[in-house]
Design a protein around this motif. Sequence first.
Motif, PDB file in Angstrom:
ATOM      1  N   LYS A  99     -25.574  25.612 -52.130  1.00  0.00           N
ATOM      2  CA  LYS A  99     -25.835  24.183 -52.125  1.00  0.00           C
ATOM      3  C   LYS A  99     -24.518  23.426 -52.164  1.00  0.00           C
ATOM      4  N   LEU A 100     -24.402  22.424 -51.299  1.00  0.00           N
ATOM      5  CA  LEU A 100     -23.168  21.656 -51.200  1.00  0.00           C
ATOM      6  C   LEU A 100     -23.131  20.573 -52.256  1.00  0.00           C
ATOM      7  N   ALA A 101     -21.964  20.369 -52.830  1.00  0.00           N
ATOM      8  CA  ALA A 101     -21.774  19.306 -53.805  1.00  0.00           C
ATOM      9  C   ALA A 101     -21.594  17.969 -53.101  1.00  0.00           C
ATOM     10  N   ALA A 102     -22.012  16.924 -53.746  1.00  0.00           N
ATOM     11  CA  ALA A 102     -21.910  15.585 -53.160  1.00  0.00           C
ATOM     12  C   ALA A 102     -20.463  15.114 -53.184  1.00  0.00           C
ATOM     13  N   PRO A 103     -20.030  14.365 -52.167  1.00  0.00           N
ATOM     14  CA  PRO A 103     -18.661  13.823 -52.187  1.00  0.00           C
ATOM     15  C   PRO A 103     -18.501  12.792 -53.291  1.00  0.00           C
ATOM     16  N   PHE A 104     -17.294  12.655 -53.791  1.00  0.00           N
ATOM     17  CA  PHE A 104     -17.022  11.707 -54.860  1.00  0.00           C
ATOM     18  C   PHE A 104     -15.635  11.108 -54.655  1.00  0.00           C
ATOM     19  N   VAL A 105     -15.425   9.959 -55.242  1.00  0.00           N
ATOM     20  CA  VAL A 105     -14.149   9.255 -55.151  1.00  0.00           C
ATOM     21  C   VAL A 105     -13.223   9.798 -56.230  1.00  0.00           C
ATOM     22  N   ALA A 106     -12.042  10.254 -55.832  1.00  0.00           N
ATOM     23  CA  ALA A 106     -11.082  10.809 -56.780  1.00  0.00           C
ATOM     24  C   ALA A 106     -10.465   9.693 -57.612  1.00  0.00           C
ATOM     25  N   ARG A 107     -10.238   9.989 -58.880  1.00  0.00           N
ATOM     26  CA  ARG A 107      -9.641   9.008 -59.772  1.00  0.00           C
ATOM     27  C   ARG A 107      -8.154   8.834 -59.476  1.00  0.00           C
ATOM     28  N   GLY A 108      -7.686   7.638 -59.675  1.00  0.00           N
ATOM     29  CA  GLY A 108      -6.280   7.346 -59.453  1.00  0.00           C
ATOM     30  C   GLY A 108      -5.407   7.836 -60.595  1.00  0.00           C
ATOM     31  N   PRO A 109      -4.105   7.664 -60.494  1.00  0.00           N
ATOM     32  CA  PRO A 109      -3.199   8.143 -61.541  1.00  0.00           C
ATOM     33  C   PRO A 109      -3.340   7.307 -62.807  1.00  0.00           C
ATOM     34  N   SER A 110      -3.075   7.944 -63.936  1.00  0.00           N
ATOM     35  CA  SER A 110      -3.132   7.258 -65.227  1.00  0.00           C
ATOM     36  C   SER A 110      -1.751   6.891 -65.747  1.00  0.00           C
ATOM     37  N   GLY A 111      -0.713   7.161 -64.982  1.00  0.00           N
ATOM     38  CA  GLY A 111       0.639   6.848 -65.414  1.00  0.00           C
ATOM     39  C   GLY A 111       1.600   6.846 -64.240  1.00  0.00           C
ATOM     40  N   ALA A 112       2.845   6.517 -64.516  1.00  0.00           N
ATOM     41  CA  ALA A 112       3.883   6.473 -63.491  1.00  0.00           C
ATOM     42  C   ALA A 112       5.172   7.034 -64.067  1.00  0.00           C
ATOM     43  N   THR A 113       5.971   7.674 -63.205  1.00  0.00           N
ATOM     44  CA  THR A 113       7.251   8.259 -63.601  1.00  0.00           C
ATOM     45  C   THR A 113       8.278   7.948 -62.531  1.00  0.00           C
ATOM     46  N   VAL A 114       9.437   7.474 -62.954  1.00  0.00           N
ATOM     47  CA  VAL A 114      10.535   7.180 -62.049  1.00  0.00           C
ATOM     48  C   VAL A 114      11.802   7.797 -62.625  1.00  0.00           C
ATOM     49  N   ARG A 115      12.748   8.087 -61.751  1.00  0.00           N
ATOM     50  CA  ARG A 115      13.994   8.719 -62.184  1.00  0.00           C
ATOM     51  C   ARG A 115      15.157   8.088 -61.452  1.00  0.00           C
ATOM     52  N   THR A 116      16.272   8.000 -62.133  1.00  0.00           N
ATOM     53  CA  THR A 116      17.498   7.493 -61.531  1.00  0.00           C
ATOM     54  C   THR A 116      18.687   8.201 -62.154  1.00  0.00           C
ATOM     55  N   ARG A 117      19.826   8.039 -61.528  1.00  0.00           N
ATOM     56  CA  ARG A 117      21.022   8.733 -61.969  1.00  0.00           C
ATOM     57  C   ARG A 117      21.842   7.852 -62.915  1.00  0.00           C
ATOM     58  N   LEU A 118      22.415   8.497 -63.937  1.00  0.00           N
ATOM     59  CA  LEU A 118      23.346   7.828 -64.839  1.00  0.00           C
ATOM     60  C   LEU A 118      24.747   7.911 -64.230  1.00  0.00           C
ATOM     61  N   LYS A 119      25.251   6.799 -63.774  1.00  0.00           N
ATOM     62  CA  LYS A 119      26.533   6.769 -63.095  1.00  0.00           C
ATOM     63  C   LYS A 119      27.602   6.137 -63.996  1.00  0.00           C
ATOM     64  N   GLN A 120      28.849   6.318 -63.572  1.00  0.00           N
ATOM     65  CA  GLN A 120      30.004   5.708 -64.233  1.00  0.00           C
ATOM     66  C   GLN A 120      30.114   6.125 -65.697  1.00  0.00           C
ATOM     67  N   LEU A 121      29.773   7.366 -65.988  1.00  0.00           N
ATOM     68  CA  LEU A 121      29.891   7.868 -67.350  1.00  0.00           C
ATOM     69  C   LEU A 121      31.329   8.313 -67.611  1.00  0.00           C
ATOM     70  N   THR A 122      31.856   7.948 -68.761  1.00  0.00           N
ATOM     71  CA  THR A 122      33.186   8.393 -69.160  1.00  0.00           C
ATOM     72  C   THR A 122      33.094   9.764 -69.830  1.00  0.00           C
ATOM     73  N   ASP A 123      34.243  10.343 -70.095  1.00  0.00           N
ATOM     74  CA  ASP A 123      34.267  11.637 -70.777  1.00  0.00           C
ATOM     75  C   ASP A 123      33.701  11.527 -72.188  1.00  0.00           C
TER      76      ASP A 123
END
Length: 542
Positions: A6-30
């Motif tokens: 028996k085939l399952a009924a199609p359903f709408v997938a849930r969207g994301p519950s969060g977000a993640t972004v990344r960037t570089r730390l530049k101009q760091l001194t010793d």
Amino acid sequence: MTGLRKLAAPFVARGPSGATVRTRLKQLTDVDVEVLQQVGAHLGALASRDLKARCRDGLGHDTGAWATRKRALTPVSSARWAGAVTKASHDQWALARRCAHAHIQSLEAGVRTLRHRLSLPVGEKGSKRAPGGYRSRREWHAKARRLHVLEARLARARADWAAGRVRVVRGGKRLARARHHLGTVGLTEAAWRERWEAARWFVQADGESGKRFGNETIRISPDGEVSIRLPAPLAHLANTAHGRYVLTGRIRFAHRGQEWADRVAVNRAVAYRIHHDTTRGRWYVTASWQKPVTRILPLDVALAEGVIGVDMNADHLAAWRLDTHGNPVGDPRRFSYDLTGPADHRDAQVRHALTRLLHWATASGVKAIAMEDLDFTAEKTREKHGARRRFRQLISGMPTARLRARLTSMADATDITIIAVDPAYTSRWGAQHWQKPLTSTTRGTTRHDAASIAIGRRAQGYPVRRRTAPPRTHQSDGCGHRTAQTGPDSPGREGPRPRIPGPRTRSVPPDTARTRATRTPNTVRDVRSEQEWVQDSLLLTE
């Protein structure tokens, strides 16, 4: 057809519950780099000690034990750092616990398959539902030995599960095992040591709403200034008030930067993680936050402008656009990707293919994409597929979970709905009903293209076959034009055409009906058709 599940009924997938972004730390001194290394090493040692205590507690852990661990870490760090460390240890233990449960399920599936095949006579053929016996006595003997090995592993895994023991390594098991195979992985001992220490550093903190810029431990202002609350033993390294250290460089998030700035401006919680990439010699900061789940649209609303059916394969996505009646529109599309190489390369290939798919959907005006709800977690064991090693590698390399998560996250930003359908028989029925009719001298339709049509039609609630059979009582259109891909009011080749006022052919002028009585026909055929026919008398004379 009999024997189909028996085939399952199609359903709408849930969207994301969060977000993640990344960037570089530049101009760091010793000095900045030295402070980050000391903070990461100090907190990493505390995290290792706390994880050991959490694993020792096992199933007997409760809120009291959690508070005890946090109080032990507070004097050597701070209250917020202690909370971040204990929370990370608890999450890591829970993840290892879920992995142990998945490992037990995989072992149980393998043991069941081996027992079933060993119980059958040698050489007995299998069916589509269950595998048959082994091909030779030698293979039967080898699989009998493997059954004992898997049963022993399963017994140990069940004992660990009952006792609450988990197998976890801070820094990763793969990197830990690479220490004994440096020549194989192409690393020197010094390079491995640097990578190992960087992987065990701990510089991350959860956000807290109401605090300044959404995080009191690792704070990033809207203009990109990064400051860290130093642990108590490293307070002498602070370069500003309240035991904080401000990095020299400024950061900027290119992706979702405005969304991040809006949260920081109103002091909403944002979690940060600072980590070091030893291969590139760069420092990165990752920001993550929770977001309310997008309201799920009803299925009929999402399908109002048609749908794009997508068939996922090992090296490409086969897609075809369908109208509201389930008819394929235009030509099929193929979005290729290469899943060889490191994980970052594979992830970039998947994101690039999904980006092109979403751009095409946006340009077409379609608001829904249908995909199969695939799950190969129990389908890639060597006990089930036997010597079909290439097939096992094929399904193991398909990024089902990552592609689905990436697509739902990226589609949420473009207001496109993702519909998950049952994957049963889509390739077989699509090739049976759609591959040959859509193949011509100028267009070659593949089995995957036909499967994408089957997926899209299943999402719309239509059967995969192109046309339903007419009623048995009347093998014509007497009971109505029965079709599965057009509306009841659309004229078809076999159906009766509606009565349209005016001339019946395009060659007749529009005023023919008004001037027919006053106009003289030009052809002999028309003149004779309007005259009365009278038979001539026979000539009897010679």
